[in-house]
Design a protein around this motif. Sequence first.
Motif, PDB file in Angstrom:
ATOM      1  N   THR A  62       0.838  -1.201   0.000  1.00 55.70           N
ATOM      2  CA  THR A  62       0.000   0.000   0.000  1.00 55.70           C
ATOM      3  C   THR A  62       0.870   1.247   0.000  1.00 55.70           C
ATOM      4  N   LYS A  63       0.539   2.204  -0.899  1.00 57.30           N
ATOM      5  CA  LYS A  63       1.352   3.408  -1.035  1.00 57.30           C
ATOM      6  C   LYS A  63       1.179   4.339   0.152  1.00 57.30           C
ATOM      7  N   ASP A  64       2.123   5.216   0.308  1.00 61.10           N
ATOM      8  CA  ASP A  64       2.056   6.255   1.329  1.00 61.10           C
ATOM      9  C   ASP A  64       0.817   7.116   1.110  1.00 61.10           C
ATOM     10  N   PHE A  72      -7.053   3.627   5.670  1.00 64.98           N
ATOM     11  CA  PHE A  72      -7.440   2.542   6.565  1.00 64.98           C
ATOM     12  C   PHE A  72      -6.394   1.419   6.551  1.00 64.98           C
ATOM     13  N   CYS A  73      -5.865   1.113   5.365  1.00 64.53           N
ATOM     14  CA  CYS A  73      -4.766   0.143   5.284  1.00 64.53           C
ATOM     15  C   CYS A  73      -3.558   0.636   6.064  1.00 64.53           C
ATOM     16  N   ASN A  74      -3.341   1.932   6.038  1.00 66.48           N
ATOM     17  CA  ASN A  74      -2.228   2.524   6.766  1.00 66.48           C
ATOM     18  C   ASN A  74      -2.333   2.255   8.265  1.00 66.48           C
ATOM     19  N   VAL A  75      -3.553   2.321   8.793  1.00 68.46           N
ATOM     20  CA  VAL A  75      -3.765   2.035  10.215  1.00 68.46           C
ATOM     21  C   VAL A  75      -3.462   0.565  10.507  1.00 68.46           C
ATOM     22  N   LEU A  76      -3.893  -0.327   9.614  1.00 66.47           N
ATOM     23  CA  LEU A  76      -3.605  -1.747   9.789  1.00 66.47           C
ATOM     24  C   LEU A  76      -2.101  -2.001   9.820  1.00 66.47           C
ATOM     25  N   ILE A  77      -1.383  -1.364   8.902  1.00 63.97           N
ATOM     26  CA  ILE A  77       0.067  -1.540   8.833  1.00 63.97           C
ATOM     27  C   ILE A  77       0.732  -1.054  10.112  1.00 63.97           C
ATOM     28  N   GLN A  78       0.284   0.087  10.641  1.00 63.67           N
ATOM     29  CA  GLN A  78       0.838   0.599  11.897  1.00 63.67           C
ATOM     30  C   GLN A  78       0.654  -0.412  13.029  1.00 63.67           C
ATOM     31  N   ALA A  79      -0.548  -0.994  13.112  1.00 67.05           N
ATOM     32  CA  ALA A  79      -0.839  -1.946  14.186  1.00 67.05           C
ATOM     33  C   ALA A  79       0.024  -3.198  14.072  1.00 67.05           C
ATOM     34  N   LEU A  80       0.140  -3.749  12.861  1.00 69.50           N
ATOM     35  CA  LEU A  80       0.927  -4.957  12.670  1.00 69.50           C
ATOM     36  C   LEU A  80       2.415  -4.700  12.866  1.00 69.50           C
ATOM     37  N   ASP A  81       2.903  -3.543  12.423  1.00 66.87           N
ATOM     38  CA  ASP A  81       4.310  -3.196  12.626  1.00 66.87           C
ATOM     39  C   ASP A  81       4.655  -3.123  14.111  1.00 66.87           C
ATOM     40  N   ALA A  82       3.717  -2.625  14.915  1.00 65.96           N
ATOM     41  CA  ALA A  82       3.974  -2.434  16.343  1.00 65.96           C
ATOM     42  C   ALA A  82       3.837  -3.731  17.141  1.00 65.96           C
TER      43      ALA A  82
END
Length: 669
Positions: A62-64, A72-82
């Motif tokens: 997913t692009k910046d 919304f994908c950005n929020v998912l990525i933040q959660a999984l990264d953390a």
Amino acid sequence: MQRKKALWPQRRSTTQARRKRCSICHDLDPRGHASSVYNSESEKAVLANLSVVLDLFSLAKTKDLREGGCRFCNVLIQALDALSIGWNGSSRRAFMHLQEKGTIQIELDNEKWRGELVEMYAGSASRAPWPTLGTAQHIPSNSGSDDTFNFARRCIQDCMTNPSHANCRLPSKSSGSSPRRLVDVGRAAAPIRLIDTQGKSFEYAALSHCWGSAPSLTATKSNWKKLASNIPFEALPPLFQDTVVIVRQLGLRYIWIDSLCIIQDSVRDWETESAKMGGIYENSYVTISATSSGDGNARCLVDRQKPVRLRYENTNGKETVIRARKTREHHPDKHESTPAKPVGRLMTRSWTLQEHVLSTRVLHYTDTELLFECRTSFRCECRPSRKPYPTTPSFIPRAITKSRKTFSAVWNAWHRIVEEYSKRDLTVETDKLPAISGIAKKIQGTTRSQYLAGLWEQNLASDLLWSTSLTALPDAHYFALSSYRAPSFSWASLNTPVTFYSPDEDEEDTLTSLITLISSSISVSGLNPLGAVSEASIKLHGPSRHGTLISEQREGLWAYTLIMKGTTAITISHDCLLVEDKIIPEDETAESKSNGVMEIVARRAQCGDRPTPFKASVLCLGVARYDSWISGLVLGASTTDRGTFERLGTFSTGSEPFQRAETEELEIV
């Protein structure tokens, strides 16, 4: 109730209607998807649920946001990264469940994170970043916090005083089930010490825990008198120190801890007290379950992983904070009638299953939160409201209640317990039967049936038809034990998960036993009448046919085919790897014996045996009939006990082969 999307109007904002939803995450909205399901307790409150599979490869690309990527994908990525570091290189997909006005849960499809969930939620209902996202119950950051202890006390007090918890009333204590010793956790200046109860009744807690490499403090013949005088707090293993704190916080004075309350180097004391363990846990005020502690050095009062803060930016550029935390799937399923599933090292140990099943009330200290179970309800810190869900402590009482006319529910409960028990690990192999004897005692007290080394006389046909599944197990499970632990007809004779056939209600009515128990012989090796056995056999009368067992390799695995005259080939469910052996036939003449005439037979392989293709003589015993088909045992002539048979596996076939079968009397060891 559940209603499909087509029966209900889609409720979307004007902004949502104007643009297409993200093909990866559906804008984290449970509504309007082809798989959306609308649940409602009334016609006025329609809430959507959505379960989808996330393509993690696409999500990771997913692009910046500045380049038009999905916020919304950005929020998912933040959660999984953390919370799931390395997710984008270890998994290809994840399962996501969205609940309107509830939380978002993501489970990665990878063994590393099995059972773990990443849960996303709004910080407060008044500041939810989008309408469908809800809040979550606060979980304290330490399992020894005042809030957690208050939760524990509320759960226990409600269970003790609620009129609907009649099943949770403790049974009348008898001297036969009371612990001989307890640990007095002390009051004011009084020391912690081991006491002899002298047959008196005490209100006590019980500890369920993993020994690991063994606790650093145990009671022995040489030190128990010293422990009866004073046990310095600092001399206790860290887990026991936490347990003392918990007991005091609950307003109790005494606790039963197996390693301290049983003299470990006294065979007589161990056999006497371990035989009472079922009653000890059942009669305890509460069982403290150190679910996530691997041994005595692992505390249960610990800091928990704190929620992380995620940044979400709406279409107007306004930034909102969302929270995410690591949790585990543990809740009961009322529709499937499955109890809570606490996750931790303790859930893999054999001894602790009966401690869980027989306890009246349990506090599970897991690494994410505190769970409470009793015989009536379940509660946890993330869902603190009392719910009348099925629980593990209610499993046997509910089965007993259902079995007022027949014991079918009790036998079914025993099968389910043995299936779970057979998956668990034992440190001492000879404990296989003793570690489940407390549950067996409870079953026997209800049915008055004779116990046959893990099987029951009144349910013998069904009990004999256990089977193993060996295709994906470690090598150790493929072999018989090197030393005797149980007769071959018992599931306890192997270290392997077993299953029992579960007929549906209609089929259950058609079950007909084809065998008659003529006699049984069970030699118990200790003081526990339902514990370890040194020798056992059963004599049965039933239809039998001679056959040939053929061993061959198929795609790298050994398979065994049964041939009986007048039937097609039958692939049997073998108990473990089998090998050929030779014996002198019983009906051979003295002359042929002197000439070395031998019969090829099959037996269970032991570690060190090398399987090879073979054809061997076997006996097929019809055990039970279901409608038009028959299930039975494949038996091999014993190579060590002449004239007897040993179990090799099970088979199923149509009833035709047994219409002209001879009825024989045979002994299985």
